[in-house]
Design an enzyme around this catalytic site. Structure first.
Site, PDB file in Angstrom:
ATOM      1  N   THR A 187      -2.011 127.178  35.845  1.00  0.00           N
ATOM      2  CA  THR A 187      -1.020 126.240  35.308  1.00  0.00           C
ATOM      3  C   THR A 187       0.028 126.925  34.428  1.00  0.00           C
ATOM      4  O   THR A 187      -0.284 127.848  33.682  1.00  0.00           O
ATOM      5  CB  THR A 187      -1.755 125.170  34.473  1.00  0.00           C
ATOM      6  N   GLY A 202      -8.003 128.284  29.615  1.00  0.00           N
ATOM      7  CA  GLY A 202      -9.283 128.281  28.905  1.00  0.00           C
ATOM      8  C   GLY A 202      -9.797 129.694  28.700  1.00  0.00           C
ATOM      9  O   GLY A 202      -9.882 130.481  29.644  1.00  0.00           O
ATOM     10  N   GLU A 205      -8.426 120.801  36.979  1.00  0.00           N
ATOM     11  CA  GLU A 205      -8.875 121.119  38.349  1.00  0.00           C
ATOM     12  C   GLU A 205      -8.378 120.064  39.340  1.00  0.00           C
ATOM     13  O   GLU A 205      -9.092 119.643  40.230  1.00  0.00           O
ATOM     14  CB  GLU A 205     -10.397 121.278  38.408  1.00  0.00           C
TER      15      GLU A 205
HETATM   16  C1  LIG Z   1      -8.004 121.170  28.135  1.00  0.00           C
HETATM   17  C2  LIG Z   1      -7.348 121.718  29.374  1.00  0.00           C
HETATM   18  C3  LIG Z   1      -7.825 122.904  29.915  1.00  0.00           C
HETATM   19  C4  LIG Z   1      -7.209 123.470  31.038  1.00  0.00           C
HETATM   20  N1  LIG Z   1      -7.639 124.684  31.515  1.00  0.00           N
HETATM   21  C5  LIG Z   1      -6.918 125.314  32.474  1.00  0.00           C
HETATM   22  C6  LIG Z   1      -7.235 126.647  32.865  1.00  0.00           C
HETATM   23  O1  LIG Z   1      -8.183 127.266  32.370  1.00  0.00           O
HETATM   24  N2  LIG Z   1      -6.449 127.246  33.803  1.00  0.00           N
HETATM   25  C7  LIG Z   1      -5.406 126.593  34.394  1.00  0.00           C
HETATM   26  O2  LIG Z   1      -4.741 127.186  35.239  1.00  0.00           O
HETATM   27  N3  LIG Z   1      -5.090 125.321  34.056  1.00  0.00           N
HETATM   28  C8  LIG Z   1      -5.804 124.673  33.106  1.00  0.00           C
HETATM   29  N4  LIG Z   1      -5.482 123.390  32.739  1.00  0.00           N
HETATM   30  C9  LIG Z   1      -4.335 122.746  33.351  1.00  0.00           C
HETATM   31  C10 LIG Z   1      -4.710 121.609  34.286  1.00  0.00           C
HETATM   32  O3  LIG Z   1      -5.377 122.079  35.410  1.00  0.00           O
HETATM   33  C11 LIG Z   1      -3.410 120.862  34.614  1.00  0.00           C
HETATM   34  O4  LIG Z   1      -2.995 120.228  33.431  1.00  0.00           O
HETATM   35  C12 LIG Z   1      -3.593 119.858  35.741  1.00  0.00           C
HETATM   36  O5  LIG Z   1      -3.764 120.519  36.964  1.00  0.00           O
HETATM   37  C13 LIG Z   1      -2.414 118.895  35.866  1.00  0.00           C
HETATM   38  O6  LIG Z   1      -1.208 119.571  35.969  1.00  0.00           O
HETATM   39  P1  LIG Z   1       0.015 119.234  34.982  1.00  0.00           P
HETATM   40  O7  LIG Z   1      -0.493 119.281  33.580  1.00  0.00           O
HETATM   41  O8  LIG Z   1       1.110 120.154  35.325  1.00  0.00           O
HETATM   42  O9  LIG Z   1       0.406 117.761  35.287  1.00  0.00           O
HETATM   43  P2  LIG Z   1       1.573 117.255  36.257  1.00  0.00           P
HETATM   44  O10 LIG Z   1       1.304 117.754  37.630  1.00  0.00           O
HETATM   45  O11 LIG Z   1       2.897 117.544  35.687  1.00  0.00           O
HETATM   46  O12 LIG Z   1       1.309 115.717  36.188  1.00  0.00           O
HETATM   47  C14 LIG Z   1       1.900 114.851  35.220  1.00  0.00           C
HETATM   48  C15 LIG Z   1       1.747 113.425  35.705  1.00  0.00           C
HETATM   49  O13 LIG Z   1       2.490 113.283  36.908  1.00  0.00           O
HETATM   50  C16 LIG Z   1       1.705 112.719  37.931  1.00  0.00           C
HETATM   51  N5  LIG Z   1       2.100 113.309  39.224  1.00  0.00           N
HETATM   52  C17 LIG Z   1       2.220 114.620  39.536  1.00  0.00           C
HETATM   53  N6  LIG Z   1       2.580 114.772  40.813  1.00  0.00           N
HETATM   54  C18 LIG Z   1       2.691 113.542  41.340  1.00  0.00           C
HETATM   55  C19 LIG Z   1       3.022 113.030  42.630  1.00  0.00           C
HETATM   56  N7  LIG Z   1       3.273 113.845  43.665  1.00  0.00           N
HETATM   57  N8  LIG Z   1       3.022 111.700  42.814  1.00  0.00           N
HETATM   58  C20 LIG Z   1       2.753 110.875  41.785  1.00  0.00           C
HETATM   59  N9  LIG Z   1       2.429 111.288  40.552  1.00  0.00           N
HETATM   60  C21 LIG Z   1       2.390 112.601  40.329  1.00  0.00           C
HETATM   61  C22 LIG Z   1       0.267 113.063  37.568  1.00  0.00           C
HETATM   62  O14 LIG Z   1      -0.616 112.086  38.077  1.00  0.00           O
HETATM   63  C23 LIG Z   1       0.299 113.062  36.047  1.00  0.00           C
HETATM   64  O15 LIG Z   1       0.011 111.786  35.560  1.00  0.00           O
HETATM   65  C24 LIG Z   1      -6.131 122.791  31.645  1.00  0.00           C
HETATM   66  C25 LIG Z   1      -5.681 121.571  31.112  1.00  0.00           C
HETATM   67  C26 LIG Z   1      -6.274 121.041  30.000  1.00  0.00           C
HETATM   68  C27 LIG Z   1      -5.742 119.756  29.437  1.00  0.00           C
END
Ligand SMILES: Cc1cc2nc3c(=O)[nH]c(=O)nc-3n(C[C@H](O)[C@H](O)[C@H](O)COP(=O)(O)OP(=O)(O)OC[C@H]3O[C@@H](n4cnc5c(N)ncnc54)[C@H](O)[C@@H]3O)c2cc1C
Length: 720
Positions: free
Chosen positions: A156, A195, A446
């Site tokens: 991410t 993480g 994930e």
């Molecule tokens: C505590 C924590 C630990 C984490 N650990 C890791 C890690 O170790 N390594 C790592 O790589 N990542 C990590 N992550 C990241 C996590 O995997 C991402 O936050 C997750 O995959 C969602 O991506 P985003 O945050 O970019 O959300 P976005 O993709 O930007 O989503 C934002 C909103 O938009 C909506 N959305 C997105 N696309 C669409 C669509 N096509 N149609 C309709 N709605 C949509 C989603 O439902 C969501 O509500 C972690 C996150 C947290 C909070």
């Protein structure tokens, strides 16, 4: 032994303890046998009990002081556990270690994550993306033993998450030096939420755009050293910071990472699928779908974890519901137990049924995943891959949908349980508030749940289109077992429930007949088929519209039109996927219960009926739209709910007892097995907040406020 408040107090029986004892006086089934059945046998239960006792006795796992720990203390405490656990990892068979970790995940989700980023994500990426030579190399360097190496997983970015293909970090091949240059080109390309990155990781699997001779080849995975493992300091070109305080899971050090032209050898690109040769030739994989396997493991683990966490939440809420009394019925000499209120039963007991459903579904998908991995491992060069790929695609989509469905269900379940504790539910010490905060992220990481649900929807629409096309050609589509019902579209949509509706009254006289598992299974299948068929129709209509005027040879324009059609039908696709997952869970629940010994069948059968009845009541729209059930059937099920709930209510405490979680694992005075809830709660609150003679800030703020000089005009005149 740790002196936790939950285990050491011995009290004389009181009213609450008597109330809980009463619930256990005449259980309708042998509780210990239910535990064996749920755990998969006596040996498995005893192993679990051994793990629970070991955790309780080892001071490093103590939890009684958690609410008062600072963020750095929490993280240090969490990391101290890793040292212990790697010893078990080195000395225990895999299945025993997995059973140990399943217990740990419910006791300490922060630790589970902290270890999970290394084993599940970092090492998981190596296993799925590295060639066998590369895997051997990293294992020899200490990746499996956690020796001179602690991994993190850098996918991410601040500006990109779900859409992995849009990641900005670059990995540019430098032919002259035979190296890749890893670079963060902008603020939004900063790796975020990683993480283990903030303090711990020495290496990371970095997802970056592969660029060779100026051409982009998509996102690939690279192992990048981040810190000197001896000194703990950052390597040149690596900038890392802490993402700081989060909503929950404070034991894990999530961080941000930027790369400034960091050089790694070409061999650090994981090349199981795509390869970059010494001369810069890029060889793409023949079967890109084979890399799906890596994602399934984490999702299956979250389905299993959903069931385990739900058991813990319900142990608290149901035991409290059995001792807490409010209001008395006229003439009664004591107030009524919460669990005896119809509405309380409606609030909690369907969640108990859902928990059992998640338990059985988790077990089944775990077995399905293991079988799939064995199949993939035994693939021989030149073998026909059609069947394996079909299974892989289905398992990939199903696990995505189930991960979303089960983590959402559990989030709702914890919050409902928390509210049933009334004001006490808001206390950090009663367990459910922190559980809710720890759990919430499961709906996002994930794979964001909405995005995953839409992915499953896309798979279902594609299966449905395949089935319809095959039918027009007079053949039958080859669909995996979990989606085989779609091969019967449109005939399946003509099915009607055989339970008769009385012509004179317009009512169903035998409501329980509707709750027969075979009728319910068909009801779920027809509802899912109807929702998928609707999504498919919406997609086809939108596709014809967007394809108008698009040339048959213009691949790019056709792909864009297809994407627009998927977007136009997104909501129908979303509903279809959720309906499919709800039914899938039911099917696995029924299959699991079918294997139960005779003396456990009745209570489990009641739970199956309750799961079905609750789904029909809550989602009447999807069941009615499908036409299998009529309004009369749905109404009969709604009426039958009260009687069903009263029966399940009698089993409620024995059923949560069968989950067999020790007080230490439950971690809440409200879930204490002996029912001595108030004394334990009071002891915990006063131990963590010793009563003081006066507030520590009385002199600095309260006193000056009370004694400040008051001008006469500040007081209003009091008139007659
Ligand atoms: C505590 C924590 C630990 C984490 N650990 C890791 C890690 O170790 N390594 C790592 O790589 N990542 C990590 N992550 C990241 C996590 O995997 C991402 O936050 C997750 O995959 C969602 O991506 P985003 O945050 O970019 O959300 P976005 O993709 O930007 O989503 C934002 C909103 O938009 C909506 N959305 C997105 N696309 C669409 C669509 N096509 N149609 C309709 N709605 C949509 C989603 O439902 C969501 O509500 C972690 C996150 C947290 C909070």
């Amino acid at each position: 032994m740790t002196s936790t408040t939950t285990t050491t107090m011995i009290a004389a029986p009181n009213r609450e303890m008597a109330a809980l004892a009463e619930e256990r006086a005449a259980p309708a089934f042998p509780v210990r046998d239910m535990t064996y059945f749920l755990d998969g046998g006596k040996d498995a239960t005893e192993l679990k009990e051994r793990f629970m006792l070991e955790l309780e006795r080892d001071p490093v796992w103590r939890k009684d002081d958690w609410p008062n720990l600072t963020l750095p203390e929490m993280r240090e405490r969490t990391m101290a556990k890793a040292r212990l656990i790697v010893n078990f990892l080195a000395n225990e068979p895999v299945h025993v270690f997995r059973a140990r970790m399943a217990v740990i995940s419910t006791v300490d989700p922060g630790f589970w994550t902290r270890l999970g980023v290394h084993y599940g994500l970092f090492f998981g990426a190596l296993q799925s993306q590295a060639t066998s030579n590369q895997l051997t190399y990293w294992v020899q360097k200490g990746a499996l033993a956690v020796h001179n190496m602690y991994g993190c997983f850098l996918m991410t970015e601040m500006g990109h998450g779900s859409n992995v293909q849009a990641l900005e970090t670059t990995a540019t091949f430098d032919e002259a030096s035979d190296e890749f240059v890893i670079h963060t080109p902008s603020l939004t390309a900063t790796k975020w939420w990683i993480g283990g990155a903030a303090h711990t990781a020495t290496h990371g699997t970095v997802y970056a755009q592969l660029i060779v001779r100026g051409k982009r080849h998509g996102v690939k995975v690279f192992v990048v050293p981040l810190r000197d493992p001896k000194a703990g300091t950052l390597l040149p070109g690596i900038s890392i910071g802490d993402c700081g305080k989060k909503f929950g899971r404070d034991g894990i050090d999530n961080g941000w990472v930027q790369f400034t032209n960091v050089r790694i050898p070409r061999s650090y690109m994981l090349m199981k699928h795509t390869q970059v040769k010494r001369d810069g030739t890029v060889i793409d994989p023949p079967l890109a779908q084979l890399s799906y396997g890596a994602l399934i493991q984490g999702r299956v683990a979250m389905v299993v974890d959903s069931g385990n966490t739900a058991k813990k939440a319900l142990t608290i809420a149901i035991r409290y519901g059995a001792i807490r009394r409010q209001f008395a019925s006229p003439g009664a000499d004591q107030e009524t137990k919460l669990l005896d209120y119809t509405i309380h039963q409606h609030r909690l007991l369907p969640l108990l049924a859902q928990t059992f459903a998640m338990h059985f579904a988790g077990r089944e998908v775990d077995a399905m995943y293991t079988a799939l991995m064995e199949q993939l491992d035994s693939v021989q060069p030149g073998q026909d891959m059609t069947t394996v790929l079909e299974t892989l695609k289905e398992t990939h989509a199903t696990s995505a949908g189930l991960k979303a469905y089960c983590t959402w269900t559990t989030l709702n379940l914890i919050e409902q349980c928390r509210q049933t504790l009334g004001g006490h539910g808001y206390s950090e010490y009663t367990g459910l508030a922190p559980m809710l905060k720890d759990w919430a992220v499961q709906c996002t990481w994930e794979g964001d749940n909405t995005v995953l649900t839409l992915q499953l929807g896309r798979f279902l629409v594609s299966c449905c289109r395949e089935a319809i096309t095959a039918k027009t050609k007079g053949t039958r589509a080859k669909l995996g077992a979990g989606v085989a019902y779609l091969a019967q579209v449109p005939e399946i949509l003509k099915r009607v429930c055989p339970v008769p509706v009385d012509a004179a009254s317009g009512e169903v006289t035998d409501a329980m007949a509707v709750l027969d598992p075979s009728i319910l299974r068909t009801a779920f299948e027809v509802a899912a088929a109807c929702a998928v068929a609707k999504a498919t129709r919406e997609f086809e209509t939108a596709l014809s519209k967007h394809m108008q005027g698009v040339s048959a040879t213009n691949k790019k324009a056709r792909a864009a039109a297809t994407e627009r059609a998927h977007e136009d039908s997104a909501h129908a696709r979303f509903v279809a996927a959720k309906t499919h997952s709800m039914g899938y869970l039911f099917g696995k629940f029924v299959d699991g219960v079918a294997k139960a010994p005779a003396d456990l069948a009745a209570p489990l059968h009641r739970l199956v009926q309750l799961y079905g009845a609750h789904a029909i009541t809550e989602h009447a729209g999807v069941f009615l739209t499908s036409g299998y059930l009529t309004a009369a059937h749905v109404s009969a099920v709604q009426t039958a709910m009260n009687a069903l709930l009263r029966n399940v209510r009698k089993d409620a405490v024995p059923l949560v007892d069968a989950f067999n979680l020790t007080d230490f694992v439950v971690g809440s005075p409200f879930g204490a097995k002996d029912g001595n809830i108030y004394e334990r709660y009071f002891e915990r609150v006063t131990k963590l907040n010793p009563p003081l003679p006066k507030a520590p800030y009385f002199e600095s703020t309260i006193k000056p406020l009370l004694e400040r000089g008051i001008q006469d005009e500040e007081y209003p005149e009091l008139e007659d």
